[in-house]
Design an enzyme around this catalytic site. Sequence first.
Site, PDB file in Angstrom:
ATOM      1  N   GLY B  55      38.962  38.935  44.247  1.00 53.00           N
ATOM      2  CA  GLY B  55      39.892  39.872  43.637  1.00 53.00           C
ATOM      3  C   GLY B  55      40.328  40.967  44.584  1.00 53.00           C
ATOM      4  O   GLY B  55      39.691  41.229  45.607  1.00 53.00           O
ATOM      5  N   SER B  56      41.423  41.637  44.233  1.00 57.15           N
ATOM      6  CA  SER B  56      41.880  42.816  44.975  1.00 57.15           C
ATOM      7  C   SER B  56      41.059  44.035  44.560  1.00 57.15           C
ATOM      8  O   SER B  56      40.335  44.012  43.571  1.00 57.15           O
ATOM      9  CB  SER B  56      43.351  43.094  44.670  1.00 57.15           C
ATOM     10  N   GLY B  57      41.194  45.101  45.345  1.00 59.03           N
ATOM     11  CA  GLY B  57      40.560  46.367  44.980  1.00 59.03           C
ATOM     12  C   GLY B  57      39.328  46.685  45.798  1.00 59.03           C
ATOM     13  O   GLY B  57      38.648  47.676  45.521  1.00 59.03           O
ATOM     14  N   HIS B  58      39.042  45.850  46.808  1.00 60.79           N
ATOM     15  CA  HIS B  58      37.824  46.026  47.594  1.00 60.79           C
ATOM     16  C   HIS B  58      38.105  46.245  49.082  1.00 60.79           C
ATOM     17  O   HIS B  58      37.221  46.029  49.904  1.00 60.79           O
ATOM     18  CB  HIS B  58      36.926  44.791  47.463  1.00 60.79           C
ATOM     19  N   ASP B 111      35.060  32.987  41.017  1.00 61.95           N
ATOM     20  CA  ASP B 111      35.273  32.498  42.382  1.00 61.95           C
ATOM     21  C   ASP B 111      34.528  31.188  42.616  1.00 61.95           C
ATOM     22  O   ASP B 111      35.041  30.284  43.294  1.00 61.95           O
ATOM     23  CB  ASP B 111      34.819  33.559  43.393  1.00 61.95           C
ATOM     24  N   HIS B 220      32.085  45.773  40.754  1.00 62.17           N
ATOM     25  CA  HIS B 220      33.104  45.789  39.706  1.00 62.17           C
ATOM     26  C   HIS B 220      32.649  46.661  38.548  1.00 62.17           C
ATOM     27  O   HIS B 220      33.169  46.559  37.437  1.00 62.17           O
ATOM     28  CB  HIS B 220      33.368  44.382  39.188  1.00 62.17           C
TER      29      HIS B 220
END
Lengths: 334, 334
Positions: B55-58, B111, B220
């Site tokens: 995912g994005s955001g890391h 994932d 998360h």
Amino acid sequence: MKKLINKPEDFARETVEGIVLAHPESLKMLNGSYHCLVRADRKKTGKVAIATGGGSGHLPVFLGYVGYGLADGVTIGNVFASPSAEAMHEVDKAIHAGAGVLHLYGRYGGDIMNFGMAKDLDEMEGIEVTEVLVSDDVASASKGKEDKRRGVAGLVFAYKIAGAAAEKMVSLAEVTRIAQKTVDRTRTMGVALTPCIVPEAGKATFSIGEDEMEVGMGIHGEPGIQRTKLKCVDEVVEDILLRIIEDLPYSAGDEVAILVNGLGGTPKEELYLAYRKAHEILQEKGIAIHRKYIGEYATSLEMAGMSVSLLKLDDELKELIDAPCYSPFFEQSR
Amino acid sequence: MKKLINKPEDFARETVEGIVLAHPESLKMLNGSYHCLVRADRKKTGKVAIATGGGSGHLPVFLGYVGYGLADGVTIGNVFASPSAEAMHEVDKAIHAGAGVLHLYGRYGGDIMNFGMAKDLDEMEGIEVTEVLVSDDVASASKGKEDKRRGVAGLVFAYKIAGAAAEKMVSLAEVTRIAQKTVDRTRTMGVALTPCIVPEAGKATFSIGEDEMEVGMGIHGEPGIQRTKLKCVDEVVEDILLRIIEDLPYSAGDEVAILVNGLGGTPKEELYLAYRKAHEILQEKGIAIHRKYIGEYATSLEMAGMSVSLLKLDDELKELIDAPCYSPFFEQSR
């Protein structure tokens, strides 16, 4: 105050201790004082030495720009507080390699006073000193009063370019000329979304509504030029970048370096959203981006917000900004 | 929600667009999709390809670890959401250079499922695929259940070492062995002081008191193992580092790499305070620090907090971790 710290009064010292433990091959203290750091590698005789300094709380500014192709020594104050003239003088003596010292720092009252006194102390001992004050913050004084402006993220361009010039073994006058030229061609403006908390104060540097932002905020929480409702990033970037562009001005056909700088609490994702819009605007205006820096280069502890800086390049400055440099905080190998 | 963004639903796409505009010499999209990024330099025939994703955001996880001596391609989901198997398959086809593909990613349900399907799709087209799941988070499952643990900042060690191995042109089996060995010797634990806000959700991932911290928080916002009063950084580091050390265990005489990772909202100053204490503890225990990384290597948007990771080295891993690497987000030249 939600911080991972020990005693607030130990914050600046312990931070520097951590840095020197982590990077002993790059940085060393003078006489065990956390106020004075110099390059740990061997001095190059005949190289102009570059000294900088200022308060803590802005990493990588200031000490992160001590290294190869950058500055040679730094004097470190407590959070947002100028270090002493005596400490500056100690650093200058340690880094002087026979070719004089450039004081390169941001325009703030305490630092101007202390670097001025340090210059007097240096000169009494026969060390030649020049100074260049970074003053890139468009929001801090109006056009025509550039000599009243504060120094913010544009410091990074000044370190990068003056440091590269000094490594070429040119004279103090020449390093000084190039540093001043860099400052004269640099403009920055930023926005803050949240304040930060100075550990020893224990409270926010200013208050701001949940739906507000401050345009032109200084890096110590100095008031900006406008308090507005929070806008989307495209509008924010358009607002600040157009003010920057018209201030110098930067014009079609110019080549620039751009720095999109996070103030500490803003995620890298948002800096790239800002870059995206800045890229679009510069492209529309026919201003070419020669080199870009996107990340946290000059912070205010955990403050959320960002700034955009432009530097107008020419052949001389392009060669210098493209030169390699290395510090534990700022590495450029290509 | 105080963020410098445009429409929340455009956040992931626009972030990647900004990154590709900034770094076209390093990264390129496949078929104009922001879900699929690969190295922009020429493929080396016969080199094992390394694919990652999530995912994005890391940032810099995951796409920041695509580059020389690192991974070759990445599949990017929306914020904290797995990308699709089809996108992963596209990346694998693009990066495959005749020597097979290693799927190297963190252990998360979505994932695992999607990389598994992508593997099936790849194999139908004759691409050999192996996988190594990073699972370094000590807090996410008890000892003996290492195969249930989540992957967090230890990803960085896995990319660094597997990437260096692949550049040596060894076989897929060999890169896989080395990546798995790295994972087996890596342990991480972190603390969170504040939540983050996923742009499309618009609210905090969890709530936490002004004087509290969560020990063992996932990236998360997954619950940790303990909600406690905020402690001073020395106590926090002692608590998490001792848990890490006894888990593997790391012992006197070992040589390690250490990563002190900021989760996004924590200033670099505090990371160096944490490093300072970690250095002291490791020194007391006779564990030698061979290499250190201190900064934001794997984040959760603007979450405040940090993690500490250790990797136990041997001669093989030391050579690989010391090898140069380059991406726009992670450069190591010495």
